[in-house]
Design an enzyme around this catalytic site. Structure first.
Site, PDB file in Angstrom:
ATOM      1  N   LYS A 134       0.779  -1.268  -0.077  1.00 35.70           N
ATOM      2  CA  LYS A 134      -0.021   0.028  -0.015  1.00 35.70           C
ATOM      3  C   LYS A 134       0.863   1.327  -0.206  1.00 35.70           C
ATOM      4  CE  LYS A 134       0.887   1.940   3.275  1.00 35.70           C
ATOM      5  NZ  LYS A 134       2.234   2.550   3.671  1.00 35.70           N
ATOM      6  N   TYR A 222      -4.171   3.986   6.422  1.00 35.43           N
ATOM      7  CA  TYR A 222      -4.620   3.012   7.212  1.00 35.43           C
ATOM      8  C   TYR A 222      -5.919   3.408   7.948  1.00 35.43           C
ATOM      9  CZ  TYR A 222      -0.167   0.632   7.025  1.00 35.43           C
ATOM     10  OH  TYR A 222       0.869  -0.014   6.610  1.00 35.43           O
TER      11      TYR A 222
HETATM   12  P1  NAD Z   1      12.422   1.703   1.780  1.00 33.48           P
HETATM   13  O1  NAD Z   1      12.706   2.969   1.251  1.00 33.48           O
HETATM   14  O2  NAD Z   1      13.027   1.302   3.046  1.00 33.48           O
HETATM   15  O3  NAD Z   1      12.672   0.534   0.501  1.00 33.48           O
HETATM   16  C1  NAD Z   1      12.309   0.716  -0.551  1.00 33.48           C
HETATM   17  C2  NAD Z   1      13.343  -0.164  -1.566  1.00 33.48           C
HETATM   18  O4  NAD Z   1      13.048   0.187  -2.874  1.00 33.48           O
HETATM   19  C3  NAD Z   1      14.529   0.119  -1.072  1.00 33.48           C
HETATM   20  O5  NAD Z   1      15.402  -1.175  -1.125  1.00 33.48           O
HETATM   21  C4  NAD Z   1      15.388   0.985  -2.195  1.00 33.48           C
HETATM   22  O6  NAD Z   1      16.759   0.591  -2.728  1.00 33.48           O
HETATM   23  C5  NAD Z   1      14.513   0.669  -3.584  1.00 33.48           C
HETATM   24  N1  NAD Z   1      14.411   1.413  -4.601  1.00 33.48           N
HETATM   25  C6  NAD Z   1      14.388   1.265  -5.785  1.00 33.48           C
HETATM   26  N2  NAD Z   1      14.366   2.186  -6.465  1.00 33.48           N
HETATM   27  C7  NAD Z   1      14.382   3.286  -5.692  1.00 33.48           C
HETATM   28  C8  NAD Z   1      14.394   4.856  -5.847  1.00 33.48           C
HETATM   29  N3  NAD Z   1      14.094   5.245  -7.050  1.00 33.48           N
HETATM   30  N4  NAD Z   1      14.412   5.181  -4.666  1.00 33.48           N
HETATM   31  C9  NAD Z   1      14.188   4.692  -3.736  1.00 33.48           C
HETATM   32  N5  NAD Z   1      14.240   3.598  -3.187  1.00 33.48           N
HETATM   33  C10 NAD Z   1      14.313   2.778  -4.453  1.00 33.48           C
HETATM   34  O7  NAD Z   1      10.666   1.704   1.787  1.00 33.48           O
HETATM   35  P2  NAD Z   1       9.817   0.851   2.646  1.00 33.48           P
HETATM   36  O8  NAD Z   1       9.479   1.201   4.032  1.00 33.48           O
HETATM   37  O9  NAD Z   1      10.435  -0.829   2.718  1.00 33.48           O
HETATM   38  O10 NAD Z   1       8.502   0.737   2.032  1.00 33.48           O
HETATM   39  C11 NAD Z   1       8.364  -0.076   0.799  1.00 33.48           C
HETATM   40  C12 NAD Z   1       6.845  -0.006   0.303  1.00 33.48           C
HETATM   41  O11 NAD Z   1       6.138  -0.905   1.415  1.00 33.48           O
HETATM   42  C13 NAD Z   1       6.124   1.384   0.446  1.00 33.48           C
HETATM   43  O12 NAD Z   1       5.141   0.946  -0.939  1.00 33.48           O
HETATM   44  C14 NAD Z   1       5.305   1.468   1.654  1.00 33.48           C
HETATM   45  O13 NAD Z   1       4.235   2.264   1.529  1.00 33.48           O
HETATM   46  C15 NAD Z   1       5.091  -0.046   2.079  1.00 33.48           C
HETATM   47  N6  NAD Z   1       5.015  -0.166   3.442  1.00 33.48           N
HETATM   48  C16 NAD Z   1       4.157  -0.833   3.973  1.00 33.48           C
HETATM   49  C17 NAD Z   1       3.810  -1.095   5.361  1.00 33.48           C
HETATM   50  C18 NAD Z   1       3.029  -1.975   5.876  1.00 33.48           C
HETATM   51  O14 NAD Z   1       2.916  -1.932   7.207  1.00 33.48           O
HETATM   52  N7  NAD Z   1       1.975  -2.827   5.143  1.00 33.48           N
HETATM   53  C19 NAD Z   1       4.880  -0.639   6.101  1.00 33.48           C
HETATM   54  C20 NAD Z   1       6.053   0.070   5.635  1.00 33.48           C
HETATM   55  C21 NAD Z   1       6.340   0.462   4.379  1.00 33.48           C
END
Ligand code: NAD
Length: 392
Positions: A134, A222
């Site tokens: 999401k 959420y």
């Molecule tokens: P994050 O930034 O920690 O991880 C993102 C990943 O994407 C990294 O490994 C990064 O290297 C990669 N990536 C590839 N291209 C990129 C770019 N151009 N810029 C930045 N990163 C790039 O993010 P996250 O917290 O892991 O979130 C990822 C997804 O998960 C999002 O859609 C977020 O909304 C969702 N999320 C959901 C929950 C949940 O409880 N369901 C919790 C946190 C995050």
């Protein structure tokens, strides 16, 4: 009272049927011993490393089959940690060759929001099912293309709304359906956290192009989703107001705080806020004519609870703690094998996107009321199809 719900075969399920499926170990024990489903996890950021990959070590219907990353060194290290061969590592360029890997049935997209649509559509073209984080995407048009691509490929698309499969929230939905609060008057949801521009995981969240919105798209979703599943109806109109300090370097392109109101056909009001400059909060409460339900926290990864407030000696729900991510991946493992319903398909993700975009439209127009398209109805109510063990 212990409320143990039985699982019936999916074939018996018709939309709206009162079917209760157990989650957790009871569900796993009853999957008939079929091989579990292979997941390719795309994006090795905070959520994947901190929650999803560890959870995949404990799942019964799902296992890690591949990693997709733009950082080869990190991918090699993580693959070694989880016992994956280097042949199971893909990058964003050769990603489409997953089509030739039958060990992958599901692609779990854990990338910045602006990359969800592209990788979902590429996964469908490769013949895989998709679990997508999401918010579903950045634009409504992207969501529609994702749904169409899944249909064209005859593959499942599930949006990772972990709280729709999680016992505290499902118990709350069941209490709502039983009329525990009386007539629902108001659902209030408060979602937020502190953001840090120097943290790469927040940097893209603070970039409108990559996130599609600030606190609303990341955390407010959420609250909107919870309001809808608690009330089990869809809003007909919304309005919103924002508060953002444009001198704060974090908020050059996205909003800090949005407060919203949603009006529902029953007369209930959904009221809430999302904020990127407050302590971590994921709380909601329902105010009814007779009682309140209070969940604070209600949507954290763990430690959530729901209390009944205002009755006389009401037994309080006792809900077992589960791993949200493992549970959700196991559930989707059953969905792709035709053994469980897809409770949060693309249409469910699109509905939240419609509502959030309407709130943003209202914000842009000084809080003017925005009417919503009222056609959407969810196919499966988590309160009836996602069973939980509760004692209340
Ligand atoms: P994050 O930034 O920690 O991880 C993102 C990943 O994407 C990294 O490994 C990064 O290297 C990669 N990536 C590839 N291209 C990129 C770019 N151009 N810029 C930045 N990163 C790039 O993010 P996250 O917290 O892991 O979130 C990822 C997804 O998960 C999002 O859609 C977020 O909304 C969702 N999320 C959901 C929950 C949940 O409880 N369901 C919790 C946190 C995050």
């Amino acid at each position: 009272m212990t409320d143990t719900i039985t699982r019936r075969n999916m074939m018996e399920l018709g939309a709206g049927a009162t079917l209760a499926l157990t989650t957790g170990s009871v569900l796993h024990a009853q999957t008939g011993g079929q091989a579990s489903v292979g997941y390719a996890v795309v994006g090795l950021g905070k959520l994947s490393l901190g929650q999803i990959l560890p959870a995949l070590q404990r799942t019964k219907n799902a296992h890690l089959a591949a990693l997709v990353s733009g950082h080869p060194d990190k991918a090699k290290k993580v693959a070694a940690q989880y016992g994956l061969p280097e042949t199971a590592i893909y990058n964003y360029e050769n990603f489409d060759s997953i089509a030739k890997n039958p060990a992958i049935q599901v692609v779990y997209i854990v990338l910045p929001n602006s990359m969800h649509a592209d990788f979902t559509i590429r996964s469908f073209k490769a013949g895989k099912h998709v679990l997508c984080e999401k918010p579903m995407a950045v634009t409504l048009e992207e969501c529609e293309r994702m749904i169409a691509a899944g249909k064209a490929a005859n593959r499942q698309l599930m949006i990772a709304y972990r709280c729709q499969y999680e016992p505290v929230n499902v118990t709350a939905m069941q209490l709502m359906r039983k009329g525990t609060v009386g007539t629902p008057r108001l659902v209030n949801a408060v979602m937020g956290k502190q953001t840090d521009l120097s943290d790469p995981s927040d940097a893209w969240r603070l970039d409108m192009k990559m996130s599609g919105g600030g606190a609303l798209a990341d955390m407010g979703i959420y609250g909107i989703n919870a309001t809808r599943y608690l009330l089990n109806e869809e809003p007909v109109e919304v309005r919103g107001w924002a508060r953002t300090d444009k001198n704060d370097p974090r908020f050059k392109t996205v909003e800090d705080m949005i407060a919203w109101q949603m009006r529902f056909p029953s007369g209930a009001i959904g009221d809430g806020s999302s904020c990127f400059s407050q302590p971590g909060t994921m709380a909601w409460q329902v105010v009814g004519s007779e009682r309140r339900l209070v969940a604070d926290p209600g949507c954290f990864y763990g430690g959530n609870s729901v209390r009944i407030v205002g009755g006389r000696n009401d037994p309080q729900p006792q809900v077992a703690e589960i791993d949200h991510f493992g549970n959700e991946m196991d559930w989707f493992g059953d969905v792709v094998r035709g053994r469980a319903p897809n409770v949060s398909p693309g249409e469910e993700g699109l509905q939240d996107m419609r509502i959030m975009h309407a709130i943003m439209q209202s914000v842009a127009n000084g809080g003017q009321t925005v009417k919503l398209d009222t056609a959407y109805r969810r196919t499966y109510d988590p309160a009836t199809v996602v069973g939980v063990r509760t004692s209340a």
